[in-house]
Design a protein around this motif. Structure first.
Motif, short mmCIF file in Angstrom:
data_model
loop_
_atom_site.label_atom_id
_atom_site.label_comp_id
_atom_site.label_asym_id
_atom_site.label_seq_id
_atom_site.Cartn_x
_atom_site.Cartn_y
_atom_site.Cartn_z
N LEU A 79 -35.08 -13.89 -10.79
CA LEU A 79 -36.11 -14.55 -11.87
C LEU A 79 -35.21 -15.46 -12.65
CD1 LEU A 79 -37.92 -11.20 -13.10
CD2 LEU A 79 -38.91 -13.29 -11.99
N PHE A 80 -34.18 -15.20 -13.13
CA PHE A 80 -33.25 -16.16 -13.89
C PHE A 80 -33.15 -17.70 -13.03
CE2 PHE A 80 -29.17 -18.19 -14.77
CZ PHE A 80 -29.62 -18.57 -16.18
N VAL A 81 -32.78 -17.35 -11.89
CA VAL A 81 -32.52 -18.66 -11.09
C VAL A 81 -33.85 -19.30 -10.68
CG1 VAL A 81 -31.85 -19.33 -8.46
CG2 VAL A 81 -30.37 -17.69 -9.88
N ILE A 82 -34.85 -18.59 -10.42
CA ILE A 82 -36.09 -19.44 -10.45
C ILE A 82 -36.63 -20.30 -11.67
CG2 ILE A 82 -38.67 -19.02 -9.98
CD1 ILE A 82 -38.00 -16.81 -8.06
N ALA A 83 -36.35 -19.42 -12.75
CA ALA A 83 -36.51 -20.15 -14.06
C ALA A 83 -35.75 -21.14 -14.33
CB ALA A 83 -36.41 -19.16 -15.10
N VAL A 84 -34.51 -21.57 -13.98
CA VAL A 84 -33.45 -22.56 -14.29
C VAL A 84 -33.61 -23.71 -13.29
CG1 VAL A 84 -30.97 -22.82 -14.42
CG2 VAL A 84 -31.85 -20.84 -15.44
N LEU A 85 -34.14 -23.51 -12.09
CA LEU A 85 -34.23 -24.61 -11.18
C LEU A 85 -35.11 -25.81 -11.72
CD1 LEU A 85 -35.22 -22.69 -7.79
CD2 LEU A 85 -32.85 -24.00 -8.43
N PRO A 86 -36.26 -25.62 -12.18
CA PRO A 86 -36.77 -26.87 -12.69
C PRO A 86 -35.76 -27.48 -13.71
CG PRO A 86 -38.48 -25.00 -13.15
CD PRO A 86 -36.89 -24.55 -12.60
N LEU A 87 -34.99 -26.93 -14.63
CA LEU A 87 -33.99 -27.51 -15.39
C LEU A 87 -32.94 -28.36 -14.66
CD1 LEU A 87 -33.42 -24.47 -18.09
CD2 LEU A 87 -35.10 -26.51 -18.30
N ALA A 88 -32.63 -27.69 -13.51
CA ALA A 88 -31.61 -28.63 -12.74
C ALA A 88 -32.51 -29.76 -11.82
CB ALA A 88 -31.24 -27.73 -11.62
N GLY A 89 -33.88 -30.07 -11.92
CA GLY A 89 -34.41 -30.96 -11.30
C GLY A 89 -35.21 -30.50 -10.10
N ILE A 90 -35.05 -29.15 -9.77
CA ILE A 90 -35.93 -28.93 -8.29
C ILE A 90 -37.36 -28.23 -8.80
CG2 ILE A 90 -35.77 -27.37 -6.77
CD1 ILE A 90 -32.32 -27.60 -6.96
N ALA A 91 -38.29 -28.67 -8.72
CA ALA A 91 -39.56 -28.55 -9.30
C ALA A 91 -40.08 -27.45 -8.19
CB ALA A 91 -40.33 -29.41 -9.07
N ILE A 92 -40.56 -26.49 -8.65
CA ILE A 92 -41.35 -25.44 -7.69
C ILE A 92 -43.00 -25.53 -8.24
CG2 ILE A 92 -41.44 -23.06 -6.98
CD1 ILE A 92 -38.63 -22.99 -7.98
N PRO A 93 -43.80 -26.12 -7.42
CA PRO A 93 -45.21 -26.49 -7.99
C PRO A 93 -45.94 -25.00 -7.92
CG PRO A 93 -44.87 -27.54 -6.09
CD PRO A 93 -43.27 -27.01 -6.45
N SER A 94 -45.44 -24.38 -6.98
CA SER A 94 -46.41 -23.02 -6.54
C SER A 94 -46.09 -22.05 -7.50
CB SER A 94 -45.92 -22.17 -5.35
OG SER A 94 -44.57 -22.11 -5.20
N ILE A 95 -45.15 -22.02 -8.53
CA ILE A 95 -45.23 -21.27 -9.59
C ILE A 95 -45.85 -21.45 -10.96
CG2 ILE A 95 -43.51 -19.93 -11.08
CD1 ILE A 95 -41.23 -20.27 -8.95
N GLY A 96 -46.99 -20.99 -11.22
CA GLY A 96 -47.72 -21.51 -12.28
C GLY A 96 -47.35 -20.76 -13.65
N VAL A 97 -46.13 -20.29 -13.83
CA VAL A 97 -45.64 -19.52 -14.86
C VAL A 97 -44.64 -20.56 -15.49
CG1 VAL A 97 -44.48 -17.50 -15.81
CG2 VAL A 97 -46.19 -17.06 -13.97
N SER A 98 -44.46 -20.48 -16.85
CA SER A 98 -43.89 -21.24 -17.74
C SER A 98 -42.08 -20.71 -17.57
CB SER A 98 -43.98 -21.27 -19.07
OG SER A 98 -43.13 -21.80 -20.06
N THR A 99 -41.31 -21.83 -17.60
CA THR A 99 -39.92 -21.30 -17.30
C THR A 99 -39.57 -20.16 -18.72
OG1 THR A 99 -39.35 -23.56 -16.69
CG2 THR A 99 -37.63 -22.37 -17.47
#
Length: 57
Positions: free
Chosen positions: A17-37
């Motif tokens: 869960l932590f890694v998935i939350a931090v990925l957008p901060l590293a510039g890797i967007a995951i559009p299928s996740i509709g939940v906020s970081t």
């Protein structure tokens, strides 16, 4: 209150869960996740805290 180490599975769930939350901060967007970081980070912390507070989880 006696604290215990979380099980390995609980730790891995929290880590994922932590890694998935931090990925957008590293510039890797995951559009299928509709939940906020923020909510993913909170969920990771709650899972880890539950594993520490409750024995057998």
């Amino acid at each position: 209150m006696r604290l215990t180490a979380p099980s390995f599975i609980v730790f891995l769930i929290s880590l994922v869960l932590f890694v998935i939350a931090v990925l957008p901060l590293a510039g890797i967007a995951i559009p299928s996740i509709g939940v906020s970081t923020l909510w993913l980070l909170i969920a990771a912390y709650v899972v880890l805290a539950a594993g520490v507070l409750f024995k057998g989880i």
